[in-house]
Write a protein that holds these residues in place. Sequence first.
Motif, PDB file in Angstrom:
ATOM      1  N   PRO A 284      21.882  -7.672  -0.027  1.00  0.00           N
ATOM      2  CA  PRO A 284      20.478  -7.298   0.191  1.00  0.00           C
ATOM      3  C   PRO A 284      19.525  -8.176  -0.615  1.00  0.00           C
ATOM      4  CG  PRO A 284      21.831  -5.350  -0.218  1.00  0.00           C
ATOM      5  CD  PRO A 284      22.681  -6.546  -0.534  1.00  0.00           C
ATOM      6  N   PHE A 285      18.417  -8.523   0.008  1.00  0.00           N
ATOM      7  CA  PHE A 285      17.313  -9.192  -0.680  1.00  0.00           C
ATOM      8  C   PHE A 285      16.048  -8.837   0.073  1.00  0.00           C
ATOM      9  CE2 PHE A 285      18.013 -12.045   2.803  1.00  0.00           C
ATOM     10  CZ  PHE A 285      16.798 -12.652   3.047  1.00  0.00           C
ATOM     11  N   SER A 286      14.911  -9.017  -0.564  1.00  0.00           N
ATOM     12  CA  SER A 286      13.643  -8.633   0.054  1.00  0.00           C
ATOM     13  C   SER A 286      13.064  -9.794   0.852  1.00  0.00           C
ATOM     14  CB  SER A 286      12.636  -8.180  -1.009  1.00  0.00           C
ATOM     15  OG  SER A 286      11.378  -7.906  -0.405  1.00  0.00           O
ATOM     16  N   ILE A 287      13.105  -9.673   2.174  1.00  0.00           N
ATOM     17  CA  ILE A 287      12.479 -10.704   2.999  1.00  0.00           C
ATOM     18  C   ILE A 287      10.962 -10.583   2.923  1.00  0.00           C
ATOM     19  CG2 ILE A 287      12.339  -9.388   5.176  1.00  0.00           C
ATOM     20  CD1 ILE A 287      13.277 -12.012   6.569  1.00  0.00           C
ATOM     21  N   HIS A 288      10.478  -9.387   2.566  1.00  0.00           N
ATOM     22  CA  HIS A 288       9.034  -9.220   2.404  1.00  0.00           C
ATOM     23  C   HIS A 288       8.539  -9.993   1.184  1.00  0.00           C
ATOM     24  CE1 HIS A 288      10.161  -5.871   5.029  1.00  0.00           C
ATOM     25  NE2 HIS A 288       8.903  -5.868   5.439  1.00  0.00           N
ATOM     26  N   LYS A 289       9.323  -9.985   0.115  1.00  0.00           N
ATOM     27  CA  LYS A 289       8.947 -10.778  -1.059  1.00  0.00           C
ATOM     28  C   LYS A 289       9.062 -12.266  -0.747  1.00  0.00           C
ATOM     29  CE  LYS A 289       9.815 -11.167  -6.017  1.00  0.00           C
ATOM     30  NZ  LYS A 289      10.633 -10.661  -7.170  1.00  0.00           N
ATOM     31  N   LEU A 290      10.098 -12.645  -0.013  1.00  0.00           N
ATOM     32  CA  LEU A 290      10.237 -14.041   0.411  1.00  0.00           C
ATOM     33  C   LEU A 290       9.036 -14.460   1.248  1.00  0.00           C
ATOM     34  CD1 LEU A 290      11.933 -16.654   0.706  1.00  0.00           C
ATOM     35  CD2 LEU A 290      12.968 -15.609   2.739  1.00  0.00           C
ATOM     36  N   TRP A 291       8.616 -13.586   2.183  1.00  0.00           N
ATOM     37  CA  TRP A 291       7.436 -13.888   3.001  1.00  0.00           C
ATOM     38  C   TRP A 291       6.208 -14.095   2.118  1.00  0.00           C
ATOM     39  CZ3 TRP A 291       3.225 -10.562   2.774  1.00  0.00           C
ATOM     40  CH2 TRP A 291       2.123 -10.979   3.532  1.00  0.00           C
ATOM     41  N   SER A 292       6.011 -13.183   1.175  1.00  0.00           N
ATOM     42  CA  SER A 292       4.826 -13.248   0.318  1.00  0.00           C
ATOM     43  C   SER A 292       4.766 -14.582  -0.430  1.00  0.00           C
ATOM     44  CB  SER A 292       4.830 -12.085  -0.670  1.00  0.00           C
ATOM     45  OG  SER A 292       3.734 -12.160  -1.551  1.00  0.00           O
ATOM     46  N   TYR A 295       4.187 -17.473   2.090  1.00  0.00           N
ATOM     47  CA  TYR A 295       2.819 -17.468   2.604  1.00  0.00           C
ATOM     48  C   TYR A 295       1.865 -18.055   1.563  1.00  0.00           C
ATOM     49  CZ  TYR A 295      -1.540 -16.023   4.735  1.00  0.00           C
ATOM     50  OH  TYR A 295      -2.799 -16.031   5.297  1.00  0.00           O
ATOM     51  N   LYS A 296       1.997 -17.632   0.334  1.00  0.00           N
ATOM     52  CA  LYS A 296       1.125 -18.155  -0.724  1.00  0.00           C
ATOM     53  C   LYS A 296       1.341 -19.653  -0.917  1.00  0.00           C
ATOM     54  CE  LYS A 296       0.976 -13.748  -3.225  1.00  0.00           C
ATOM     55  NZ  LYS A 296       1.431 -13.003  -4.427  1.00  0.00           N
ATOM     56  N   LEU A 297       2.571 -20.082  -0.720  1.00  0.00           N
ATOM     57  CA  LEU A 297       2.899 -21.478  -0.933  1.00  0.00           C
ATOM     58  C   LEU A 297       2.313 -22.378   0.148  1.00  0.00           C
ATOM     59  CD1 LEU A 297       4.602 -23.326  -2.840  1.00  0.00           C
ATOM     60  CD2 LEU A 297       6.469 -23.070  -1.184  1.00  0.00           C
ATOM     61  N   VAL A 298       2.388 -21.946   1.425  1.00  0.00           N
ATOM     62  CA  VAL A 298       2.031 -22.846   2.530  1.00  0.00           C
ATOM     63  C   VAL A 298       0.706 -22.508   3.199  1.00  0.00           C
ATOM     64  CG1 VAL A 298       4.472 -23.255   2.993  1.00  0.00           C
ATOM     65  CG2 VAL A 298       3.265 -21.547   4.329  1.00  0.00           C
ATOM     66  N   ARG A 299       0.159 -21.302   2.970  1.00  0.00           N
ATOM     67  CA  ARG A 299      -1.062 -20.918   3.670  1.00  0.00           C
ATOM     68  C   ARG A 299      -2.243 -20.600   2.752  1.00  0.00           C
ATOM     69  NH1 ARG A 299      -0.705 -23.371   8.218  1.00  0.00           N
ATOM     70  NH2 ARG A 299       0.435 -22.358   9.908  1.00  0.00           N
ATOM     71  N   SER A 328      -0.358  -7.110  -0.131  1.00  0.00           N
ATOM     72  CA  SER A 328       0.710  -6.123  -0.269  1.00  0.00           C
ATOM     73  C   SER A 328       1.991  -6.714   0.306  1.00  0.00           C
ATOM     74  CB  SER A 328       0.361  -4.830   0.479  1.00  0.00           C
ATOM     75  OG  SER A 328       1.462  -3.935   0.478  1.00  0.00           O
ATOM     76  N   VAL A 329       2.987  -6.806  -0.543  1.00  0.00           N
ATOM     77  CA  VAL A 329       4.248  -7.406  -0.112  1.00  0.00           C
ATOM     78  C   VAL A 329       4.894  -6.582   0.993  1.00  0.00           C
ATOM     79  CG1 VAL A 329       6.588  -7.990  -0.843  1.00  0.00           C
ATOM     80  CG2 VAL A 329       4.644  -8.551  -2.314  1.00  0.00           C
ATOM     81  N   MET A 330       5.133  -5.295   0.740  1.00  0.00           N
ATOM     82  CA  MET A 330       5.867  -4.472   1.691  1.00  0.00           C
ATOM     83  C   MET A 330       5.053  -4.136   2.938  1.00  0.00           C
ATOM     84  SD  MET A 330       8.743  -4.446   0.257  1.00  0.00           S
ATOM     85  CE  MET A 330       9.599  -3.386   1.420  1.00  0.00           C
ATOM     86  N   ASN A 331       3.733  -4.163   2.839  1.00  0.00           N
ATOM     87  CA  ASN A 331       2.888  -3.893   4.004  1.00  0.00           C
ATOM     88  C   ASN A 331       2.480  -5.167   4.739  1.00  0.00           C
ATOM     89  OD1 ASN A 331       2.881  -1.075   3.645  1.00  0.00           O
ATOM     90  ND2 ASN A 331       1.219  -1.221   2.145  1.00  0.00           N
ATOM     91  N   VAL A 332       2.978  -6.298   4.286  1.00  0.00           N
ATOM     92  CA  VAL A 332       2.721  -7.601   4.915  1.00  0.00           C
ATOM     93  C   VAL A 332       1.212  -7.842   5.054  1.00  0.00           C
ATOM     94  CG1 VAL A 332       3.571  -9.183   6.694  1.00  0.00           C
ATOM     95  CG2 VAL A 332       4.787  -7.053   6.280  1.00  0.00           C
TER      96      VAL A 332
END
Length: 616
Positions: A284-292, A295-299, A328-332
Motif C-alpha cells: 500500500p501507498f498513497s496515490i493521492h499523496k503522489l498526485w499532490s 501536481y505541485k511539481l509540474v503544474r 487537500s490531498v485526499m479530496n484531490v
Amino acid sequence: MTDQATHLGSIEDVEGARASVLLNEETNFGLSFVEGYGYRVGQIGSFVRIPLGYDDIFGVVSQVGARAAPQADEEIPSHGNKWMTVRFVGEAAQGEELTTGLSKYPTVGDDVHIVTKDELTRIYGEQNQSGQINIGTVVGSDQIPARVDLNKLVSRHAAILGSTGSGKSTTIAGLLHNLATSSAIESPRVLVLDIHGEYGAALRNSANVFTTNANSARHESELQIPYWALSFEELVDVAFGEIQGDRDRAALVEQVENKKKESFPEQDIQGIDQSDINVDTPIPFSIHKLWSELYKLVRSPHTESRDQSLNTVAYVTDEGGDPVDPGSVMNVRTPETRRHDQHAGVYVAKPDMNIGRQVDTLTYRLRDSRYDFLFRPGEWLPDENGAVERDLDELLESWVGHNSGISILDLSGIPSDILDTLVGALLRIVYNSLFWARNRAEGGKRRPLLVVLEEAHSYADDTGDGSAAESIQRIVKEGRKYGIGSMLVSQRPTEIDSTILSQCGTLFSMRMANSKDRASINSVVSDNMEGVLSSLPILQTGEAIIVGQGVKFPIRAQIDPPPADSRPESQDPPVISQDEGLGWNQEISNPEYDKVLEHWRKKDPNIPTDDTRGDE
C-alpha cells in the motif's frame, strides 16, 4: 438381441481415420426400433459400432447420402444415396471401457451396427463415476446423461463458443448451479469475470457477487480493486495513460517505488523487509499523496526558477505568511497559488519530468466517481501515510476462499477504456497469489481454481496484445501445472487470439452460422471431428457439440438449464407478449422517464422503488 437387428451395412472404403459405409437395401433412414428403444438412423453425430473379433471399433457419423460414397472414376453403383461417412473415435475389447485411438483398422466388408442404449452407456460411462458432473442429456438418447470430467475441464482449460442466442450464458449458469448444488462437490472454486452483469441476479443465492453498485438487499458486495495491487505498467495505464519518454517513465518508477518504501513502516507485513520492495511489489501507498506532489511539481508556479522542489510552491498566503489554501490531498483539491509573474518572483514550473498531461489525467480520474472502486477501495484505501485497515489477504479470501466457492466479479460498471487492463490485472493478481502459494492448502495445486471469462473476444483478441491477453496466455500455457484453469466464453471465436483458443482442451460448440467462426473452431480440433462440427449452424438453442479432453468421446448434448430463478439476464426481451407490461401489444401506463434518467445517472438497473428505499 441378434446382430441382424442392429445391422446397418458394410464398409466399402477406408481412408485414414474415416470409412465409407454402404447401407443395406432394407435399411431406412429414420427411426429404427431395437428391443423397444427407438434409434435415429443416419443422424449426424450418432455412433456406430464395427465388430472386429473380440474387439469393437466405434465411429461417429459425419455425412449421409450420395456424397458420402467413396470417390471413384466410375459412376457410383445403384445404391446411390444409401451411404454414410464414419469417422473413427476409439475402440474397446468386449466388456471393457472405450479408449481413444485405434490399434487396428476395419477393412472392406466389415459390418457396421447401430449403437444401442447399453453400448451408449458403455461409451459415456456409468453414472456413478467420480470426478464427473452432469450437464444435460445426449441428443437422441434422453436416457443417457451427458457428463464432463471436471479434472480435465478445469486443468486443461475450456471454451464455450456460439452465436448470440445459442445458449452460452444459460450453459454457464447451469454449470455453476450444478457445481454449487452437487452433493459430490463440497467446496468448488470458481471466479467469474462478468462483463455485462448477467449472472449476479441468477446466482446471488449460491455465489458471492461483487459489483460497483452493490446493494445489500440483493446480497451484493462492493467491488474493490486496490490500485496498489497493480503492477507499475497496469497502474500507469489506469492512472496516467501513456508515457512516452524512457526518462519520464524511469523517474515515475522511482517516485512510486519510493512511496511504497516510505509507507512500509506503516504496514504490518511479514516475511519481507524494505530492501525487498520494488515498483511491482503489492505494498500500500498513497496515490493521492503522489498526485499532490506531482501536481505541485509540474503544474504549480514556484518562487525559484531553477529549484522546483515542493518547498518553493508559490502559495497565496495570509498576513502571517501561511498558505490560504494548501489544497487537500485526499479530496484531490489543488492548492491556491499565485499567478505567474517573473517580476514578482513567481515562475512557471519547468520540472525534469515532462508528464503534465499525465498528471492532469490522474487528477481527473481521482475525482471521477466511476474510478472509486480502484482509487477509493473502501478499507483498502491507504491514508496519506500509506496505512490501510485491511490487506490483500482478506480481499483474496473473499474472491477465491469463501464458503460458497463461486464468486462473480461484475465488471459492467467499469469504464471501458481501462477494462482490458483491469481484466489483466485481476487475472495476474489471482494467478500470482495461487502460484507462489502453490504448496499451501490455499494454493492452486491443493485446491484448483476455474476462471470463467465472459465475452473473451473483447479483451483476448487476435492481436495478442494488451494486459488481459498476456495474463490469459500465461494461464492457458502454464496454469495447468499450478491448478489454475480458464473457461473462455465468446460469440466470435475468430477474434480470439489463436494461441489462447488452441490451448483450450475442451470445446462446447453451440449454434454458429458464421463460416469464419466455424473455421476457427475446426482449426483447433482434430481432423476427424470436422464432419461432426458441420452441424453447428442447425443446432437448437441450448444444444452443444462437446469435444476434447473433458469428454471421452464427442457428445452432442442438450444442456440442462438452471432453475427459472437462477437464469442469467440474457434472454431476448419479448416484442409481443401475453404478460402484463411486456411487449408492444401492451398499453403504456404511467411512464416514468425521470426514473430512466435516475438509473442512467447512477448506472444501476436495480434502484429500489420509493417504498423500499428506506430499507436499504
